[in-house]
Design an enzyme around this catalytic site. Structure first.
Site, PDB file in Angstrom:
ATOM      1  N   HIS B 125      58.456  45.092  64.541  1.00  0.00           N
ATOM      2  CA  HIS B 125      59.186  44.665  65.732  1.00  0.00           C
ATOM      3  C   HIS B 125      58.149  44.504  66.845  1.00  0.00           C
ATOM      4  O   HIS B 125      57.139  45.206  66.865  1.00  0.00           O
ATOM      5  CB  HIS B 125      60.179  45.778  66.084  1.00  0.00           C
ATOM      6  CG  HIS B 125      61.142  45.441  67.177  1.00  0.00           C
ATOM      7  ND1 HIS B 125      60.782  45.455  68.507  1.00  0.00           N
ATOM      8  CD2 HIS B 125      62.460  45.109  67.143  1.00  0.00           C
ATOM      9  CE1 HIS B 125      61.840  45.151  69.244  1.00  0.00           C
ATOM     10  NE2 HIS B 125      62.868  44.930  68.441  1.00  0.00           N
ATOM     11  N   ASP B 202      58.001  53.968  63.076  1.00  0.00           N
ATOM     12  CA  ASP B 202      59.081  53.378  63.855  1.00  0.00           C
ATOM     13  C   ASP B 202      60.344  53.580  63.014  1.00  0.00           C
ATOM     14  O   ASP B 202      60.557  52.883  62.019  1.00  0.00           O
ATOM     15  CB  ASP B 202      58.784  51.900  64.095  1.00  0.00           C
ATOM     16  CG  ASP B 202      59.972  51.156  64.666  1.00  0.00           C
ATOM     17  OD1 ASP B 202      61.054  51.760  64.824  1.00  0.00           O
ATOM     18  OD2 ASP B 202      59.829  49.942  64.935  1.00  0.00           O
ATOM     19  N   GLN B 205      65.180  51.723  62.385  1.00  0.00           N
ATOM     20  CA  GLN B 205      66.081  51.206  61.351  1.00  0.00           C
ATOM     21  C   GLN B 205      66.217  52.164  60.164  1.00  0.00           C
ATOM     22  O   GLN B 205      66.869  51.833  59.183  1.00  0.00           O
ATOM     23  CB  GLN B 205      65.587  49.836  60.847  1.00  0.00           C
ATOM     24  CG  GLN B 205      65.467  48.777  61.924  1.00  0.00           C
ATOM     25  CD  GLN B 205      66.805  48.355  62.507  1.00  0.00           C
ATOM     26  OE1 GLN B 205      67.848  48.542  61.891  1.00  0.00           O
ATOM     27  NE2 GLN B 205      66.781  47.794  63.704  1.00  0.00           N
ATOM     28  N   LYS B 228      71.421  52.896  68.027  1.00  0.00           N
ATOM     29  CA  LYS B 228      71.573  52.315  66.691  1.00  0.00           C
ATOM     30  C   LYS B 228      72.191  53.325  65.718  1.00  0.00           C
ATOM     31  O   LYS B 228      72.416  53.021  64.555  1.00  0.00           O
ATOM     32  CB  LYS B 228      70.215  51.852  66.159  1.00  0.00           C
ATOM     33  CG  LYS B 228      69.649  50.623  66.910  1.00  0.00           C
ATOM     34  CD  LYS B 228      68.446  50.088  66.190  1.00  0.00           C
ATOM     35  CE  LYS B 228      67.498  49.283  67.054  1.00  0.00           C
ATOM     36  NZ  LYS B 228      67.983  48.010  67.533  1.00  0.00           N
ATOM     37  N   CYS B 368      63.063  39.761  67.364  1.00  0.00           N
ATOM     38  CA  CYS B 368      61.881  40.420  67.947  1.00  0.00           C
ATOM     39  C   CYS B 368      60.774  40.610  66.917  1.00  0.00           C
ATOM     40  O   CYS B 368      60.045  41.602  66.950  1.00  0.00           O
ATOM     41  CB  CYS B 368      62.238  41.756  68.597  1.00  0.00           C
ATOM     42  SG  CYS B 368      63.161  41.558  70.107  1.00  0.00           S
TER      43      CYS B 368
END
Lengths: 153, 414
Positions: B125, B202, B205, B228, B368
């Protein structure tokens, strides 16, 4: 489910005026020019759609245009239609036509006389129902502004 | 459907799923962008403002003490959720992006020196790429970008080559927002540690969608967003190992992050407060705690199994579209609940607008990840992404409507 389907088909017709679909499939003014006097470029940073415009100018008149637009059907169709509107006019006139088109798309008052000057480009008005997509219909105007600025500057 | 997850009951907890879009029941398939919020999370926000609202820390009145207690309890819940016992290794941020930037400003500028290298991947991202571009430029360090295989997985042979003793940081997504790929991060972490590099995951997700245990993974940093994972917008998390946090400089300066202040100098508060200047986002932190409670009740293994089922079903359905390119690995073990697709003839935005007319919310665009799109030779995809409340019926609607859209455009070609 049947109801959903018919609603869905209706909405497709609403968004994609036949003329828009036609120009999206087979856009006009996308042959490379032999002789380029000005080039303009615009990109929509949110979606990555791009428009590149080449202009040929002869005796102070835009005599040929090549629009290379990459992206959604509304971008491609509007590029093709706008090119048709500004071909064979003086650059200053092209700027004023584009401004009328912008006003039309942004819901500012446009007189019937002015609207008629746009010819078939007025079909783009059908996109106004979907505010999020208006920017797609205006990307080409930025590229043309960019090109014309090179001639008039 | 796995036994552990009762979607019909779950759906009742999400008021927004009752609404109609363009006259049709909403099918919300844009969960990689943000998730919807259950009543318990929404109630937690209201309850905070109705009963506890006051500024936290140092207050001697009842409201302040209660608010502080709830706020710090939420920190402990989040710590526990990712498998750590020390709540003080959890730093509140606004989102994943801010958490990554915190590591850049407070750790990287001190620890990455000219000639060093940072490793990221082609599927990052922008928040996990642009941040490191800046650090690499300023520190005159090398930014190495692991390329992808045709299946949309990391090219591990290049990855192995890139992680050498010049590398000080590997910053990589646990799961890709655009492709759905779940990366072999455990293997990468071992490699990185072998050369003395730190690893930032990261987790934007991954944490919402699967069990993530930072002790087991042994990552040095983990960044993720509350919104999220059923929580409110505006609250995110940076986890870091305690011993690293102790060596790090503060991020933002101001109130609450100081211990003592003189006219010309100040000393820093202890970890984690050292990294949390100013009045924090108390209500949203507490509500994220409520979101964690909700996910714990369901069980993260059940969340993952449900998404595997939906993705399997969706991928199977999408096979019928010969004209569509489907991105990401087809092996469900290394794929999250994301289906990203692209058509040569119909632009993703046209697909997105027409799906919306049918009440179906998906994402279209570059997500993104512009360099990733460029590496795939496209500018955008249409992306459906799933969560606990999604059903096979919603995927059917997505597939049927996509079919109509593709037919409509190909008929119009005549």
């Amino acid at each position: 489910m049947e109801k959903n389907k018919s609603q869905n088909n209706n909405s497709k017709r609403e968004l994609y005026h036949e003329e828009i679909l036609k120009h999206a499939k087979i856009p006009n003014y996308n042959d490379k020019l032999e002789h380029v006097d000005a080039t303009g470029y615009a990109v929509n940073q949110f979606c990555g759609d791009e428009v590149k415009v080449d202009l040929s100018i002869n005796n102070g008149i835009i005599t040929d245009i090549c629009v290379d637009s990459l992206g959604c059907s509304i971008n491609v169709a509007s590029s093709s239609l706008i090119a048709g509107t500004i071909n064979n006019v003086k650059p200053e006139k092209a700027v004023s036509l584009i401004n009328i088109y912008r006003k039309l798309m942004q819901d500012t008052y446009v007189s019937t006389y002015d609207k008629n000057l746009l010819g078939s480009l007025t079909v783009m008005e059908s996109v106004k129902k979907f505010p999020i997509r208006i920017k797609c219909a205006l990307l080409a105007t930025q590229a043309i502004d960019d090109a014309i600025l090179q001639i008039t500057a | 459907m796995p036994v552990g997850l009762d979607v019909n009951t779950i759906r009742k907890d999400f008021p927004i799923l009752n609404r109609k879009v363009n006259g049709i029941e909403l099918a919300y398939l844009d969960n990689a962008a943000t998730s919807q919020k259950p009543t318990s999370v929404i109630k937690s926000l209201v309850e905070y403002y109705e009963n506890y609202n006051s500024n936290v820390h140092r207050g001697v009145h009842t409201l302040s003490m209660e608010a502080t207690e709830l706020y710090e309890a939420a920190r402990a819940k989040v710590a526990n959720f990712i498998g750590v016992t020390d709540p003080n290794t959890i730093i509140w941020t606004r989102n994943t992006t801010e958490a990554i930037n915190l590591v850049a400003y407070s750790w990287a500028y001190e620890n990455i020196l000219p000639g060093d290298a940072i490793v990221v991947s082609q599927m990052e991202h922008h928040s996990n790429l642009v941040t490191w571009q800046l650090v690499a430029n300023r520190q005159k360090a090398d930014l190495r970008i692991i390329p992808l295989t045709k299946q949309g997985t990391l090219d591990m042979s290049v990855c192995n080559e890139y992680i050498d003793d010049k590398v000080k940081l590997v910053s990589i997504c646990h799961a890709s927002n655009s492709l759905g790929t779940i990366n072999p991060v455990k293997e990468i972490i071992v490699k990185a540690h072998n050369v003395g590099a730190k690893v930032l995951l990261d987790g934007a997700q991954s944490v919402p969608h699967m069990p993530v245990n930072v002790v087991d993974l042994d990552c040095d940093f983990l960044a993720f967003s509350g919104h999220k994972m059923l929580g409110p917008m505006g609250i995110g998390v940076l986890y870091a190992k305690r011993e690293i946090l102790e060596t790090m400089e503060p991020f933002l300066r101001g109130g609450d992050m100081v211990l003592e202040v003189w006219n010309d100098k100040a000393t820093w508060n202890e970890v984690p407060h050292k990294f949390e200047a100013g009045t924090p986002n108390v209500a949203d932190a507490i509500a994220l705690g409520a979101a964690v409670d909700y996910l714990n009740r369901i069980g993260m293994s059940n969340v993952r199994s449900h998404e595997i089922e939906l993705t399997k079903y969706g991928l199977e359905q999408f096979k019928q579209f010969e004209e569509l390119d489907i991105y990401g690995p087809m092996d469900l073990k290394i794929r999250g609940g994301v289906i990203s697709f692209h058509s040569e003839t119909v632009h993703p935005h046209d697909i997105g607008t027409l799906l919306d007319r049918a009440g179906i919310a998906i994402r279209t665009g570059h997500h993104c990840t512009m360099p990733l799109m460029r590496s795939l030779g496209i500018s955008a995809t249409a992306r459906a992404s799933f969560y606990i409340y999604n059903t096979e019926q919603e995927i059917d609607r997505l597939v049927d409507t996509t079919k109509q859209i593709l037919e409509y455009f190909s008929n119009g070609k005549k």
